[in-house]
Write a protein that holds these residues in place. Structure first.
Motif, PDB file in Angstrom:
ATOM      1  N   GLU A  81      44.667 -16.910 -23.311  1.00 45.39           N
ATOM      2  CA  GLU A  81      43.990 -15.906 -22.503  1.00 45.39           C
ATOM      3  C   GLU A  81      42.734 -15.425 -23.212  1.00 45.39           C
ATOM      4  OE1 GLU A  81      46.490 -12.748 -21.224  1.00 45.39           O
ATOM      5  OE2 GLU A  81      48.085 -14.096 -20.602  1.00 45.39           O
ATOM      6  N   ALA A  82      41.726 -15.144 -22.417  1.00 44.40           N
ATOM      7  CA  ALA A  82      40.458 -14.670 -22.978  1.00 44.40           C
ATOM      8  C   ALA A  82      40.628 -13.252 -23.504  1.00 44.40           C
ATOM      9  CB  ALA A  82      39.375 -14.713 -21.910  1.00 44.40           C
ATOM     10  N   GLU A  83      39.876 -12.929 -24.549  1.00 44.88           N
ATOM     11  CA  GLU A  83      39.931 -11.575 -25.099  1.00 44.88           C
ATOM     12  C   GLU A  83      39.214 -10.623 -24.153  1.00 44.88           C
ATOM     13  OE1 GLU A  83      38.543 -11.363 -29.094  1.00 44.88           O
ATOM     14  OE2 GLU A  83      39.557 -13.209 -29.657  1.00 44.88           O
ATOM     15  N   ALA A  84      39.568  -9.350 -24.237  1.00 47.94           N
ATOM     16  CA  ALA A  84      38.964  -8.346 -23.381  1.00 47.94           C
ATOM     17  C   ALA A  84      37.478  -8.238 -23.707  1.00 47.94           C
ATOM     18  CB  ALA A  84      39.644  -7.005 -23.569  1.00 47.94           C
ATOM     19  N   VAL A  85      36.650  -8.313 -22.671  1.00 54.84           N
ATOM     20  CA  VAL A  85      35.203  -8.246 -22.828  1.00 54.84           C
ATOM     21  C   VAL A  85      34.743  -6.955 -22.176  1.00 54.84           C
ATOM     22  CG1 VAL A  85      33.030  -9.403 -22.257  1.00 54.84           C
ATOM     23  CG2 VAL A  85      35.080 -10.750 -22.731  1.00 54.84           C
ATOM     24  N   PRO A  86      33.852  -6.203 -22.823  1.00 57.76           N
ATOM     25  CA  PRO A  86      33.377  -4.966 -22.206  1.00 57.76           C
ATOM     26  C   PRO A  86      32.619  -5.261 -20.911  1.00 57.76           C
ATOM     27  CG  PRO A  86      32.195  -5.415 -24.244  1.00 57.76           C
ATOM     28  CD  PRO A  86      33.264  -6.432 -24.120  1.00 57.76           C
ATOM     29  N   MET A  87      32.649  -4.289 -20.008  1.00 56.79           N
ATOM     30  CA  MET A  87      32.014  -4.467 -18.709  1.00 56.79           C
ATOM     31  C   MET A  87      30.506  -4.596 -18.865  1.00 56.79           C
ATOM     32  SD  MET A  87      34.255  -1.835 -16.379  1.00 56.79           S
ATOM     33  CE  MET A  87      32.932  -1.669 -15.251  1.00 56.79           C
ATOM     34  N   ILE A  88      29.914  -5.466 -18.066  1.00 61.04           N
ATOM     35  CA  ILE A  88      28.468  -5.665 -18.108  1.00 61.04           C
ATOM     36  C   ILE A  88      27.801  -4.482 -17.415  1.00 61.04           C
ATOM     37  CG2 ILE A  88      26.577  -7.137 -17.309  1.00 61.04           C
ATOM     38  CD1 ILE A  88      28.494  -9.477 -17.489  1.00 61.04           C
ATOM     39  N   GLY A  89      26.729  -3.992 -18.018  1.00 61.43           N
ATOM     40  CA  GLY A  89      26.003  -2.881 -17.419  1.00 61.43           C
ATOM     41  C   GLY A  89      26.518  -1.526 -17.855  1.00 61.43           C
ATOM     42  N   SER A  90      27.548  -1.482 -18.632  1.00 63.22           N
ATOM     43  CA  SER A  90      28.081  -0.218 -19.115  1.00 63.22           C
ATOM     44  C   SER A  90      27.309   0.170 -20.365  1.00 63.22           C
ATOM     45  CB  SER A  90      29.566  -0.359 -19.418  1.00 63.22           C
ATOM     46  OG  SER A  90      30.033   0.787 -20.078  1.00 63.22           O
ATOM     47  N   ASP A  91      26.607   1.329 -20.320  1.00 66.81           N
ATOM     48  CA  ASP A  91      25.795   1.767 -21.457  1.00 66.81           C
ATOM     49  C   ASP A  91      26.655   2.100 -22.659  1.00 66.81           C
ATOM     50  OD1 ASP A  91      23.520   1.463 -19.943  1.00 66.81           O
ATOM     51  OD2 ASP A  91      23.525   3.545 -19.258  1.00 66.81           O
TER      52      ASP A  91
END
Length: 130
Positions: A81-91
């Motif tokens: 499973e892919a690791e958690a990636v932060p949301m795009i566009g979140s400052d």
């Protein structure tokens, strides 16, 4: 060569129905261009496949695996499973600070608590609907 019968092959494959499935699958493989491992002797593909099984030049276990693989529509592949990636566009995710992040929590409620809450509700007045 002498005529091949089911009795010649039954000691290699216990179930007669499974033997028919495997021989038919092998005959289709021969028709599609697979190399035969016995002399053809002017025999048709189903007879050649039965002779291969009787003479043990092909493994019934391998034929069974190939048959199952040919019938599968979807093959599940175990991938990490892919690791958690932060949301795009979140400052805040880009800056690395957690001050502005919203903490999401979900409350769980038992069935008894839900029924008590529903009993305390008052139905709306019919005059509001008109």
């Amino acid at each position: 060569m002498a005529r091949v019968t089911v009795e010649d092959c039954i000691d290699k494959v216990d179930n007669r129905f499974e033997l028919v499935l495997l021989a038919a699958h092998r005959a289709r493989m021969i028709s599609s261009g697979s190399q035969i491992s016995v002399d053809r002797d002017n025999d048709k593909n189903p007879v050649v496949s039965l002779r291969e099984i009787a003479e043990q030049t092909v493994s019934p276990g391998d034929l069974k695996e190939e048959l199952i693989h040919s019938l599968q529509k979807y093959v599940e592949v175990d991938e990490p499973e892919a690791e958690a990636v932060p949301m795009i566009g979140s400052d805040s995710a880009a800056a690395g600070s957690s001050e502005d992040e919203v903490d999401l929590t979900f409350n769980s409620m038992s069935e008894e608590e839900l029924l008590k809450g529903l009993e305390g509700m008052v139905p709306p007045d019919k005059s509001d609907d008109l």
